[in-house]
Scaffold this active site. Structure first.
Site, PDB file in Angstrom:
ATOM      1  N   LEU A  84     -17.560 -34.942  36.750  1.00 14.25           N
ATOM      2  CA  LEU A  84     -18.074 -36.243  36.288  1.00 14.25           C
ATOM      3  C   LEU A  84     -17.932 -36.377  34.782  1.00 14.25           C
ATOM      4  CD1 LEU A  84     -21.447 -36.471  38.269  1.00 14.25           C
ATOM      5  CD2 LEU A  84     -19.376 -37.780  38.682  1.00 14.25           C
ATOM      6  N   GLU A 124     -29.091 -41.549  41.191  1.00 14.72           N
ATOM      7  CA  GLU A 124     -29.689 -40.392  41.868  1.00 14.72           C
ATOM      8  C   GLU A 124     -29.791 -39.227  40.884  1.00 14.72           C
ATOM      9  OE1 GLU A 124     -26.660 -38.554  44.667  1.00 14.72           O
ATOM     10  OE2 GLU A 124     -25.583 -40.303  43.913  1.00 14.72           O
ATOM     11  N   LYS A 126     -29.228 -35.742  39.132  1.00 15.56           N
ATOM     12  CA  LYS A 126     -28.098 -34.829  38.967  1.00 15.56           C
ATOM     13  C   LYS A 126     -28.655 -33.408  38.995  1.00 15.56           C
ATOM     14  CE  LYS A 126     -23.978 -33.937  36.277  1.00 15.56           C
ATOM     15  NZ  LYS A 126     -24.057 -32.500  36.234  1.00 15.56           N
ATOM     16  N   ARG A 147     -16.407 -25.071  44.381  1.00 16.61           N
ATOM     17  CA  ARG A 147     -15.425 -25.996  43.837  1.00 16.61           C
ATOM     18  C   ARG A 147     -14.181 -25.285  43.296  1.00 16.61           C
ATOM     19  NH1 ARG A 147     -17.323 -30.079  39.309  1.00 16.61           N
ATOM     20  NH2 ARG A 147     -17.925 -28.135  38.333  1.00 16.61           N
ATOM     21  N   GLU A 183     -25.182 -29.854  46.395  1.00 19.51           N
ATOM     22  CA  GLU A 183     -25.483 -28.830  45.398  1.00 19.51           C
ATOM     23  C   GLU A 183     -26.392 -27.756  46.000  1.00 19.51           C
ATOM     24  OE1 GLU A 183     -23.955 -29.827  42.632  1.00 19.51           O
ATOM     25  OE2 GLU A 183     -24.858 -28.747  40.933  1.00 19.51           O
ATOM     26  N   LYS A 326     -26.718 -37.743  30.781  1.00 19.33           N
ATOM     27  CA  LYS A 326     -27.379 -36.463  30.456  1.00 19.33           C
ATOM     28  C   LYS A 326     -28.538 -36.727  29.513  1.00 19.33           C
ATOM     29  CE  LYS A 326     -24.447 -33.099  31.978  1.00 19.33           C
ATOM     30  NZ  LYS A 326     -23.790 -32.144  31.148  1.00 19.33           N
ATOM     31  N   CYS A 420     -36.139 -20.239  -9.944  1.00 17.49           N
ATOM     32  CA  CYS A 420     -36.586 -21.342  -9.091  1.00 17.49           C
ATOM     33  C   CYS A 420     -35.720 -22.586  -9.318  1.00 17.49           C
ATOM     34  CB  CYS A 420     -38.049 -21.659  -9.402  1.00 17.49           C
ATOM     35  SG  CYS A 420     -38.628 -23.161  -8.581  1.00 17.49           S
ATOM     36  N   CYS A 423     -38.157 -25.381 -11.127  1.00 20.70           N
ATOM     37  CA  CYS A 423     -38.717 -25.276 -12.473  1.00 20.70           C
ATOM     38  C   CYS A 423     -38.027 -24.225 -13.335  1.00 20.70           C
ATOM     39  CB  CYS A 423     -40.211 -24.971 -12.400  1.00 20.70           C
ATOM     40  SG  CYS A 423     -40.526 -23.297 -11.796  1.00 20.70           S
ATOM     41  N   CYS A 447     -45.176 -24.606 -11.622  1.00 26.77           N
ATOM     42  CA  CYS A 447     -43.947 -25.145 -11.012  1.00 26.77           C
ATOM     43  C   CYS A 447     -44.224 -26.525 -10.398  1.00 26.77           C
ATOM     44  CB  CYS A 447     -43.446 -24.195  -9.933  1.00 26.77           C
ATOM     45  SG  CYS A 447     -42.094 -24.856  -8.959  1.00 26.77           S
TER      46      CYS A 447
HETATM   47  S1  IVH Z   1     -21.480 -36.750  42.525  1.00 23.37           S
HETATM   48  C1  IVH Z   1     -17.008 -36.757  41.653  1.00 23.37           C
HETATM   49  N1  IVH Z   1     -24.029 -36.415  42.560  1.00 23.37           N
HETATM   50  O1  IVH Z   1     -22.459 -32.510  38.864  1.00 23.37           O
HETATM   51  C2  IVH Z   1     -17.939 -35.645  41.667  1.00 23.37           C
HETATM   52  N2  IVH Z   1     -22.688 -34.751  41.518  1.00 23.37           N
HETATM   53  O2  IVH Z   1     -20.915 -32.672  36.469  1.00 23.37           O
HETATM   54  C3  IVH Z   1     -19.007 -35.975  42.620  1.00 23.37           C
HETATM   55  N3  IVH Z   1     -23.964 -32.867  40.667  1.00 23.37           N
HETATM   56  O3  IVH Z   1     -19.497 -31.413  40.352  1.00 23.37           O
HETATM   57  C4  IVH Z   1     -20.246 -35.639  42.055  1.00 23.37           C
HETATM   58  N4  IVH Z   1     -25.935 -33.565  41.295  1.00 23.37           N
HETATM   59  O4  IVH Z   1     -21.771 -30.282  40.959  1.00 23.37           O
HETATM   60  C5  IVH Z   1     -22.855 -35.917  42.166  1.00 23.37           C
HETATM   61  N5  IVH Z   1     -26.303 -36.219  42.735  1.00 23.37           N
HETATM   62  C6  IVH Z   1     -25.142 -35.723  42.331  1.00 23.37           C
HETATM   63  C7  IVH Z   1     -25.036 -34.488  41.669  1.00 23.37           C
HETATM   64  C8  IVH Z   1     -23.784 -34.049  41.275  1.00 23.37           C
HETATM   65  C9  IVH Z   1     -25.264 -32.604  40.705  1.00 23.37           C
HETATM   66  C10 IVH Z   1     -22.971 -31.978  40.043  1.00 23.37           C
HETATM   67  C11 IVH Z   1     -21.782 -31.676  40.900  1.00 23.37           C
HETATM   68  C12 IVH Z   1     -20.625 -32.159  40.115  1.00 23.37           C
HETATM   69  C13 IVH Z   1     -21.153 -32.036  38.722  1.00 23.37           C
HETATM   70  C14 IVH Z   1     -20.389 -32.840  37.724  1.00 23.37           C
END
Ligand code: IVH
Length: 688
Positions: A84, A124, A126, A147, A183, A326, A420, A423, A447
């Site tokens: 991402l 959603e 992450k 992956r 995940e 982020k 210093c 001073c 000072c």
């Molecule tokens: S969608 C196109 N949804 O973040 C990739 N990724 O930085 C589809 N990740 O490889 C990712 N939570 O390991 C998606 N709710 C979420 C996620 C998520 C964690 C991770 C995933 C991805 C990585 C990318």
């Protein structure tokens, strides 16, 4: 930066990024935090934006994850596992929206009606774990893989089967073929337990939940993986054959299907009509995040409609229709331009690292403290170095690490000045006692920098907030005050006459000063600015002696015949010889006693302190680190104080216990180094 320098820096950054990626993806053993990695990538991207001629599609920043490990069988992903693109601010998210709408030709359309009405977002959590792909054929789990580099991953099917939230058989009606993405995660509580066990067995500890999850999945023996109590959250369907469930039209529908088939999908998700709604979800989750059971590093925002997703497609390693927001990191990297010296109220010289404005933890900073010369030596910091800065809360950021692999050879060592910088006075080295390190002091009594800092400290301890540094300097320059005691004899008329001060502001200042004349003994001792007597020590002294007279008498040992009698002060817990010598020096000095008399004459009233009750934690100092599961740190602190114990912000040889919650910070490391006893949350509760 000219082109030559840019090319060199790009080379350095790429080598470093490649090393860090290998540590992270292949060995699950990162040597820096994600924030540091992101920060270096950002710098590289910024330079490449200016010098696109150095762009290289094979460069490490364009790779997806890492190469697969040799020990597991390889799996070719039928559908590439993408990554991402990150955004770090509202502004970057809005830019992403602009690009998306432009590509979809939605800009020109009115907000409602036609194509635009179908346009919405999906938000959603992450998760910060290990991305995996699960393949189900005829409703049965047949393969699960990491992956890897996006095209080839590792077959970890047997390990994945040990995770209870991964269905081995799907619920009916299931599709013929299904490829799910999600995940593998470890909860914060499980990590805390695992690390506790590893510590007992003298094994290495995991730095965070993600490394623990990834490390566990890479165990060749599934029994070991099973012991780790991992979890799985599904978030995407990469492919679903006809039959079974109705074909999804949006990302949100994919989540509905995933749930129906028996997957665990996190409930923190929402469909948003606008980017403002997306931002409000991001803000809402930011509050939940610290107490969320799993490690997360942001929010994934997607264009919800799959039709729009297909139109937008993929660019390089990431889809255009998704962005990973982020949260502001508490760490970032930057390059030191200069080391400046700040002269404090006690005359202590504090080196400050100066750098280009750098974003960290939601604000932009250009200075970070280096504490003292010992710290510079410990870090082996040189001007020109790339460093990691850390900012937590409202305190000034600090330099926590140097990245020596990014050196060019042009970096310069730093030396403390001999006189210093404010001073020109003499500088002396003094031992800091507790921290076993040495600080440099300006010993000139007059000072000006010291004087100014002292005034600022004095008014802030007295709580006279109307008098900021600028006003204090002005009053001094105008001759209205010569020392802090003069503040209490100021009249409204003195101030009104000064340019830029109206009647109202003069009145506010005077009223506040009047209202702050009464001060508790501990605060008064702290306000005096005695070297080594900070807030905590002042509290100890006040609680023990009760009145200022008793502190003074005790600090000056009585001479009985030719022999010095040990002063009461030396027998106090937490008051070492360095503090008692400093108190002795301070109260021996007639100028200081005169200053106290002048304060009292000008109306300052020092309130007596109540002697501290003894409790079952009396004499013990606690340091709290990490997230406690059952109470906030504030409550834990209150409980310790109520039982007579003390709470300190940093670990030293005087710390009795470090209470380590989930994801503890550097304090835990320091405790280990110093051999301080570490308590789990459970052990700590038992003491209360
Ligand atoms: S969608 C196109 N949804 O973040 C990739 N990724 O930085 C589809 N990740 O490889 C990712 N939570 O390991 C998606 N709710 C979420 C996620 C998520 C964690 C991770 C995933 C991805 C990585 C990318």
């Amino acid at each position: 930066m000219n082109k030559d320098d840019a090319e060199k820096r790009i080379g350095k950054l790429r080598r470093e990024i490649a090393c860090l990626r290998e540590e992270y993806h292949v060995y699950d053993k990162p040597s820096v935090s994600d924030a540091v990695f992101d920060s270096l990538n950002r710098e590289l991207k910024n330079i490449l934006r200016k010098y696109p001629e150095f762009a290289d599609s094979n460069a490490p920043e364009n790779r997806v994850a890492g190469r697969p490990l040799e020990k597991f069988a390889k799996v070719h992903h039928k559908n590439k596992m993408l990554s991402l693109n990150d955004v770090f601010s509202e502004e970057e998210l809005r830019d992403w929206e602009k690009r998306v709408k432009k590509l979809l030709n939605l800009e020109a359309l009115p907000p409602l009606g036609g194509k635009a009405s179908k346009f919405d977002y999906f938000c959603e959590v992450k998760f910060d774990g290990l991305a995996v792909s699960l393949i189900y054929s005829k409703g049965r789990l047949v393969k699960g893989a990491t992956r890897g580099d996006g095209l080839i991953g590792e077959d970890i099917t047997e390990n994945l089967k040990t995770i209870h939230s991964i269905p081995l058989v799907l619920m009916l009606p299931y599709p013929e073929y299904l490829e799910v993405r999600g995940e593998v995660v470890m909860s914060k509580a499980t990590l805390a337990k695992l690390n506790k066990k590893n510590k007992r067995e003298n094994k290495a500890l995991f730095a965070n939940t993600r490394n623990a999850a990834a490390g566990s999945m890479r165990q060749l023996d599934p029994k070991l993986a099973a012991e780790r109590h991992l979890d799985f959250f599904a978030y995407d369907i990469a492919e679903i054959s006809n039959g079974g469930q109705v074909a999804p039209k949006s990302h949100s529908e994919k989540h509905i299907i995933l749930r129906k088939l028996g997957f665990q999908v996190d409930k923190n998700e929402v469909v948003c009509k606008s980017l403002d709604e997306v931002l409000s979800f991001i803000r809402k989750f930011e509050k939940i995040r610290p107490s969320f059971s799993y490690g997360t590093d942001g929010v994934v925002v997607s264009v919800n409609s799959l039709e729009f997703q297909n139109m937008l497609g993929v660019a390089g390693k990431a889809p255009r229709f998704m962005a990973a927001f982020k949260y502001p990191a508490e760490r970032a990297t930057t390059v030191i331009k200069e080391v400046k010296i700040n002269v404090g109220r006690t005359g202590v010289l504090t080196p400050l690292a100066v750098f280009e404005p750098t974003a960290v933890a939601g604000s932009t900073v250009s200075k970070a403290t280096l504490h003292n010369m010992d710290q510079i030596t410990r870090l082996d910091l040189r001007v020109g170095d790339t460093v990691v800065i850390e900012k937590a809360g409202d305190v000034i950021p600090k330099v926590v690490e140097v990245l020596p692999r990014l050196r060019t050879g042009k970096e310069k060592k730093f030396k403390m000045p001999k006189i210093c910088p404010s001073c020109g006075g003499k500088i002396e080295k003094k031992n800091l006692g507790t921290a076993a390190s040495v600080a440099h002091y300006c010993v000139n009594q007059k000072c000006f920098a010291k004087d100014e800092r002292y005034l600022e400290h004095f008014v802030s301890v007295f709580g006279i907030y109307e008098l900021g540094p600028k006003i204090l300097r002005r009053f001094k320059d105008e001759g209205l005050i010569t020392d802090a005691a003069d503040i209490f004899t100021l009249e409204k008329e003195d101030i009104e006459l000064l340019e830029h001060f109206g009647k109202k502001s003069a009145e506010n200042i005077i009223n506040e000063i009047k209202s702050k004349k009464k001060i508790p003994l501990d605060k008064f001792l702290w306000a005096l600015g005695i070297v080594h007597v900070g807030e905590e020590t002042a509290r100890d002294l006040a609680a023990h002696f009760g009145t200022l007279e008793k502190v003074i008498i005790s600090a000056i040992p009585a001479r009985i015949s030719a022999r010095m009698v040990l002063a009461e002060i030396d027998s106090l817990e937490n008051i070492g010889p360095v503090v008692s010598k400093s108190l002795h020096d301070f109260f021996q000095n007639k100028n200081n006693l005169d200053f106290i008399k002048k304060l009292e004459k000008n109306g300052v009233v020092i309130e007596k302190a109540n002697k501290r009750e003894r409790g079952k934690l009396t004499g013990r100092t606690f340091v709290l680190t990490g997230t406690l599961e059952n109470m906030s740190r504030e409550i834990a602190k209150e409980k310790i104080l109520a039982l007579g114990g003390k709470v300190s912000g940093s670990v030293s040889a005087y710390t009795s216990y470090v209470v380590a919650g989930a994801e503890p910070g550097s304090k835990l490391k320091n405790a280990r180094k110093l051999g301080v006893k570490v308590l789990t949350e459970e052990e700590f509760f038992k003491m209360l």
